[in-house]
Motif scaffolding. Structure first.
Motif, PDB file in Angstrom:
ATOM      1  N   LYS A   1       0.921  -0.939  -0.235  1.00 25.27           N
ATOM      2  CA  LYS A   1       0.106   0.103   0.049  1.00 25.27           C
ATOM      3  C   LYS A   1       1.048   1.489  -0.202  1.00 25.27           C
ATOM      4  O   LYS A   1       0.846   1.924  -0.266  1.00 25.27           O
ATOM      5  CB  LYS A   1      -1.226  -0.047   0.953  1.00 25.27           C
ATOM      6  CG  LYS A   1      -2.747  -0.515   1.134  1.00 25.27           C
ATOM      7  CD  LYS A   1      -3.181  -0.849   2.430  1.00 25.27           C
ATOM      8  CE  LYS A   1      -3.621   0.918   2.759  1.00 25.27           C
ATOM      9  NZ  LYS A   1      -4.906   0.871   3.476  1.00 25.27           N
TER      10      LYS A   1
ATOM     11  N   THR B   1       2.182   2.007  -3.683  1.00 24.63           N
ATOM     12  CA  THR B   1       1.265   1.963  -4.070  1.00 24.63           C
ATOM     13  C   THR B   1       0.672   3.837  -4.320  1.00 24.63           C
ATOM     14  O   THR B   1       0.376   4.384  -4.487  1.00 24.63           O
ATOM     15  CB  THR B   1      -0.376   1.471  -4.091  1.00 24.63           C
ATOM     16  OG1 THR B   1      -0.376   1.523  -3.167  1.00 24.63           O
ATOM     17  CG2 THR B   1       0.053  -0.449  -5.398  1.00 24.63           C
ATOM     18  N   ASP B   2       1.071   3.957  -2.984  1.00 22.81           N
ATOM     19  CA  ASP B   2       0.767   5.473  -3.011  1.00 22.81           C
ATOM     20  C   ASP B   2       1.869   6.693  -3.036  1.00 22.81           C
ATOM     21  O   ASP B   2       1.591   8.013  -3.338  1.00 22.81           O
ATOM     22  CB  ASP B   2       0.767   5.779  -1.149  1.00 22.81           C
ATOM     23  CG  ASP B   2      -1.031   5.428  -0.531  1.00 22.81           C
ATOM     24  OD1 ASP B   2      -1.535   5.130  -1.999  1.00 22.81           O
ATOM     25  OD2 ASP B   2      -0.776   4.827   1.068  1.00 22.81           O
TER      26      ASP B   2
ATOM     27  N   LEU C   1       1.582   7.071  -6.579  1.00 19.30           N
ATOM     28  CA  LEU C   1      -0.034   7.649  -7.254  1.00 19.30           C
ATOM     29  C   LEU C   1      -0.557   6.879  -8.571  1.00 19.30           C
ATOM     30  O   LEU C   1      -1.015   6.534  -9.071  1.00 19.30           O
ATOM     31  CB  LEU C   1       0.602   8.966  -7.824  1.00 19.30           C
ATOM     32  CG  LEU C   1       1.318   9.807  -7.205  1.00 19.30           C
ATOM     33  CD1 LEU C   1       1.074  10.658  -7.735  1.00 19.30           C
ATOM     34  CD2 LEU C   1       0.311  10.220  -5.400  1.00 19.30           C
ATOM     35  N   VAL C   2      -0.479   5.543  -7.842  1.00 17.01           N
ATOM     36  CA  VAL C   2      -1.669   4.678  -8.875  1.00 17.01           C
ATOM     37  C   VAL C   2      -2.720   4.448  -8.644  1.00 17.01           C
ATOM     38  O   VAL C   2      -3.691   4.687 -10.123  1.00 17.01           O
ATOM     39  CB  VAL C   2      -1.126   3.046  -8.420  1.00 17.01           C
ATOM     40  CG1 VAL C   2      -1.958   1.775  -9.027  1.00 17.01           C
ATOM     41  CG2 VAL C   2       0.663   2.681  -8.403  1.00 17.01           C
ATOM     42  N   VAL C   3      -3.259   4.631  -7.416  1.00 16.59           N
ATOM     43  CA  VAL C   3      -4.945   4.824  -7.138  1.00 16.59           C
ATOM     44  C   VAL C   3      -5.617   6.281  -7.763  1.00 16.59           C
ATOM     45  O   VAL C   3      -6.244   5.956  -8.802  1.00 16.59           O
ATOM     46  CB  VAL C   3      -5.301   5.037  -5.714  1.00 16.59           C
ATOM     47  CG1 VAL C   3      -6.401   4.683  -5.584  1.00 16.59           C
ATOM     48  CG2 VAL C   3      -4.496   3.737  -5.242  1.00 16.59           C
ATOM     49  N   THR C   4      -4.639   7.102  -7.167  1.00 15.79           N
ATOM     50  CA  THR C   4      -4.994   8.104  -7.680  1.00 15.79           C
ATOM     51  C   THR C   4      -4.796   8.417  -9.641  1.00 15.79           C
ATOM     52  O   THR C   4      -5.803   8.846 -10.207  1.00 15.79           O
ATOM     53  CB  THR C   4      -4.329   9.461  -7.470  1.00 15.79           C
ATOM     54  OG1 THR C   4      -2.777   9.454  -7.515  1.00 15.79           O
ATOM     55  CG2 THR C   4      -4.829   9.514  -5.837  1.00 15.79           C
ATOM     56  N   GLU C   5      -4.079   7.775 -10.389  1.00 16.38           N
ATOM     57  CA  GLU C   5      -3.805   8.330 -11.149  1.00 16.38           C
ATOM     58  C   GLU C   5      -5.005   7.016 -12.322  1.00 16.38           C
ATOM     59  O   GLU C   5      -6.011   7.605 -13.403  1.00 16.38           O
ATOM     60  CB  GLU C   5      -2.705   7.627 -12.064  1.00 16.38           C
ATOM     61  CG  GLU C   5      -2.372   7.957 -14.299  1.00 16.38           C
ATOM     62  CD  GLU C   5      -0.847   7.136 -13.743  1.00 16.38           C
ATOM     63  OE1 GLU C   5      -0.869   7.173 -15.056  1.00 16.38           O
ATOM     64  OE2 GLU C   5       0.192   7.337 -12.880  1.00 16.38           O
ATOM     65  N   THR C   6      -5.781   6.106 -11.909  1.00 19.30           N
ATOM     66  CA  THR C   6      -6.585   5.001 -12.590  1.00 19.30           C
ATOM     67  C   THR C   6      -8.031   5.719 -12.161  1.00 19.30           C
ATOM     68  O   THR C   6      -8.677   5.583 -13.033  1.00 19.30           O
ATOM     69  CB  THR C   6      -6.756   3.374 -12.115  1.00 19.30           C
ATOM     70  OG1 THR C   6      -6.565   4.117  -9.971  1.00 19.30           O
ATOM     71  CG2 THR C   6      -5.004   3.030 -12.310  1.00 19.30           C
ATOM     72  N   ARG C   7      -7.715   6.027 -11.447  1.00 26.28           N
ATOM     73  CA  ARG C   7      -9.312   7.538 -10.970  1.00 26.28           C
ATOM     74  C   ARG C   7      -8.946   9.154 -12.051  1.00 26.28           C
ATOM     75  O   ARG C   7     -10.360   9.360 -12.567  1.00 26.28           O
ATOM     76  CB  ARG C   7      -9.099   8.299  -9.965  1.00 26.28           C
ATOM     77  CG  ARG C   7      -9.481   6.682  -8.519  1.00 26.28           C
ATOM     78  CD  ARG C   7     -10.190   7.554  -7.528  1.00 26.28           C
ATOM     79  NE  ARG C   7     -10.290   6.098  -6.173  1.00 26.28           N
ATOM     80  CZ  ARG C   7     -10.053   6.564  -5.136  1.00 26.28           C
ATOM     81  NH1 ARG C   7      -9.265   7.584  -3.976  1.00 26.28           N
ATOM     82  NH2 ARG C   7     -10.431   5.718  -4.450  1.00 26.28           N
TER      83      ARG C   7
ATOM     84  N   GLN D   1     -10.249   7.110 -15.324  1.00 28.96           N
ATOM     85  CA  GLN D   1     -11.383   5.931 -14.962  1.00 28.96           C
ATOM     86  C   GLN D   1     -12.778   6.606 -16.400  1.00 28.96           C
ATOM     87  O   GLN D   1     -13.058   5.729 -16.939  1.00 28.96           O
ATOM     88  CB  GLN D   1     -11.953   6.368 -14.516  1.00 28.96           C
ATOM     89  CG  GLN D   1     -12.517   4.950 -14.514  1.00 28.96           C
ATOM     90  CD  GLN D   1     -13.547   4.857 -12.486  1.00 28.96           C
ATOM     91  OE1 GLN D   1     -13.016   6.035 -11.295  1.00 28.96           O
ATOM     92  NE2 GLN D   1     -14.287   3.984 -12.315  1.00 28.96           N
TER      93      GLN D   1
END
Length: 70
Positions: free
Chosen positions: A20, A23-24, A27-33, A36
């Motif tokens: 986790k 990934t933070d 910036l994996v999560v922010t880029e995928t959002r 989207q």
């Protein structure tokens, strides 16, 4: 893509925490959002203008707050 090496003596929770954190950092999560849905260039520019304005107002607020202490 982030990945970690799990040592034999690491628990699942430790490995999950490390993953986790990576990934933070990446910036994996922010880029995928952000990717989207398709966003036209006008929307991107509008968001950039809004964020620049917010940043400027924050700096101005901090400067005034600093000057009031003097």
């Amino acid at each position: 893509m982030p990945g970690i090496k799990v040592h034999p003596n690491d628990s699942f929770d430790e490995a999950y925490r490390k993953f986790k954190k990576q990934t933070d950092r990446n910036l994996v999560v922010t880029e995928t959002r952000a990717r989207q849905y398709f966003e036209p260039m006008t929307e991107i520019r509008k968001k950039q203008k809004i964020s620049a304005r917010k940043k400027m107002l924050k700096r101005l607020y901090m400067l005034r707050r600093y000057e009031s202490r003097l």
